[in-house]
Write a protein that holds these residues in place. Structure first.
Motif, PDB file in Angstrom:
ATOM      1  N   TRP A  28      -3.053 -15.598  10.928  1.00  0.00           N
ATOM      2  CA  TRP A  28      -3.697 -16.906  10.720  1.00  0.00           C
ATOM      3  C   TRP A  28      -2.939 -18.002  11.462  1.00  0.00           C
ATOM      4  CZ3 TRP A  28      -2.041 -21.349   8.019  1.00  0.00           C
ATOM      5  CH2 TRP A  28      -3.019 -22.313   7.849  1.00  0.00           C
ATOM      6  N   LEU A  29      -1.608 -18.009  11.368  1.00  0.00           N
ATOM      7  CA  LEU A  29      -0.813 -19.019  12.070  1.00  0.00           C
ATOM      8  C   LEU A  29      -0.958 -18.889  13.580  1.00  0.00           C
ATOM      9  CD1 LEU A  29       2.470 -19.094   9.965  1.00  0.00           C
ATOM     10  CD2 LEU A  29       0.765 -20.908  10.179  1.00  0.00           C
ATOM     11  N   PHE A  30      -0.971 -17.652  14.081  1.00  0.00           N
ATOM     12  CA  PHE A  30      -1.130 -17.447  15.518  1.00  0.00           C
ATOM     13  C   PHE A  30      -2.464 -17.986  16.015  1.00  0.00           C
ATOM     14  CE2 PHE A  30      -2.776 -14.748  18.958  1.00  0.00           C
ATOM     15  CZ  PHE A  30      -1.834 -15.030  19.935  1.00  0.00           C
ATOM     16  N   ARG A  32      -4.406 -20.219  14.548  1.00  0.00           N
ATOM     17  CA  ARG A  32      -4.449 -21.675  14.372  1.00  0.00           C
ATOM     18  C   ARG A  32      -3.684 -22.379  15.484  1.00  0.00           C
ATOM     19  NH1 ARG A  32      -1.721 -25.091   9.599  1.00  0.00           N
ATOM     20  NH2 ARG A  32      -2.559 -27.093  10.195  1.00  0.00           N
ATOM     21  N   ARG A  33      -2.524 -21.854  15.837  1.00  0.00           N
ATOM     22  CA  ARG A  33      -1.727 -22.452  16.914  1.00  0.00           C
ATOM     23  C   ARG A  33      -2.465 -22.347  18.245  1.00  0.00           C
ATOM     24  NH1 ARG A  33       4.362 -20.618  18.567  1.00  0.00           N
ATOM     25  NH2 ARG A  33       4.833 -22.443  19.832  1.00  0.00           N
ATOM     26  N   ARG A  34      -3.089 -21.200  18.475  1.00  0.00           N
ATOM     27  CA  ARG A  34      -3.819 -21.000  19.726  1.00  0.00           C
ATOM     28  C   ARG A  34      -5.026 -21.935  19.811  1.00  0.00           C
ATOM     29  NH1 ARG A  34      -6.466 -15.344  20.884  1.00  0.00           N
ATOM     30  NH2 ARG A  34      -8.101 -16.143  22.171  1.00  0.00           N
ATOM     31  N   LYS A  35      -5.701 -22.171  18.669  1.00  0.00           N
ATOM     32  CA  LYS A  35      -6.862 -23.047  18.659  1.00  0.00           C
ATOM     33  C   LYS A  35      -6.456 -24.497  18.916  1.00  0.00           C
ATOM     34  CE  LYS A  35      -9.126 -24.696  15.009  1.00  0.00           C
ATOM     35  NZ  LYS A  35      -9.819 -24.706  13.737  1.00  0.00           N
ATOM     36  N   ASN A  36      -5.313 -24.914  18.395  1.00  0.00           N
ATOM     37  CA  ASN A  36      -4.870 -26.290  18.523  1.00  0.00           C
ATOM     38  C   ASN A  36      -4.203 -26.589  19.852  1.00  0.00           C
ATOM     39  OD1 ASN A  36      -5.820 -26.928  16.007  1.00  0.00           O
ATOM     40  ND2 ASN A  36      -3.870 -26.601  14.984  1.00  0.00           N
ATOM     41  N   SER A  37      -3.824 -25.587  20.609  1.00  0.00           N
ATOM     42  CA  SER A  37      -3.134 -25.825  21.876  1.00  0.00           C
ATOM     43  C   SER A  37      -4.144 -25.841  23.019  1.00  0.00           C
ATOM     44  CB  SER A  37      -2.075 -24.751  22.110  1.00  0.00           C
ATOM     45  OG  SER A  37      -2.677 -23.492  22.243  1.00  0.00           O
ATOM     46  N   THR A  38      -4.775 -26.980  23.204  1.00  0.00           N
ATOM     47  CA  THR A  38      -5.720 -27.131  24.304  1.00  0.00           C
ATOM     48  C   THR A  38      -5.015 -27.814  25.468  1.00  0.00           C
ATOM     49  OG1 THR A  38      -6.478 -29.232  23.419  1.00  0.00           O
ATOM     50  CG2 THR A  38      -7.709 -27.255  22.779  1.00  0.00           C
TER      51      THR A  38
END
Length: 85
Positions: A28-30, A32-38
Motif C-alpha cells: 500500500w505504501l509503495f 501510494r508513493r508511486r501515485k503521488n510522485s508525478t
C-alpha cells in the motif's frame, strides 16, 4: 504435542498474520508513493490548465451579454478540438 490448540501453532499463525499485514502495508505504501510522485512538468501543466478553467468560469459568471449560451457552447467544443490537435 503439535495439535491445533498448542501454543506453537498459535505462534505460527500469529507470525503469518503479522507477515501478511506487514506485506500488505508495504504494498500500500509503495503504490501510494508511486501515485503521488508525478513529474513536476506535468504538475505545472495541470496547474496552468486548472487556472485557465477558473478564468473561463469567472468570465462566464461575470458576463452579462445575451450571447452567453453561444459562448458556453463554444468553450465546450474547444477542449475537444485541442485534444485532436
Amino acid at each position: 504435542m503439535f495439535g491445533a490448540d498448542t501454543p506453537l501453532v498459535m505462534d505460527a499463525l500469529q507470525m503469518v498474520g503479522l507477515a501478511l499485514v506487514a506485506g500488505a502495508g508495504g504494498v500500500w505504501l509503495f503504490l501510494r508513493r508511486r501515485k503521488n510522485s508525478t513529474h513536476p512538468i506535468a504538475d505545472q501543466h495541470d496547474k496552468s490548465a486548472l487556472e485557465e478553467r477558473v478564468r473561463v468560469l469567472e468570465r462566464i459568471a461575470t458576463d452579462r451579454s445575451h450571447d452567453l449560451k453561444a459562448e458556453i457552447e463554444q468553450l465546450r467544443d474547444a477542449p475537444a478540438k485541442q485534444e485532436h490537435a
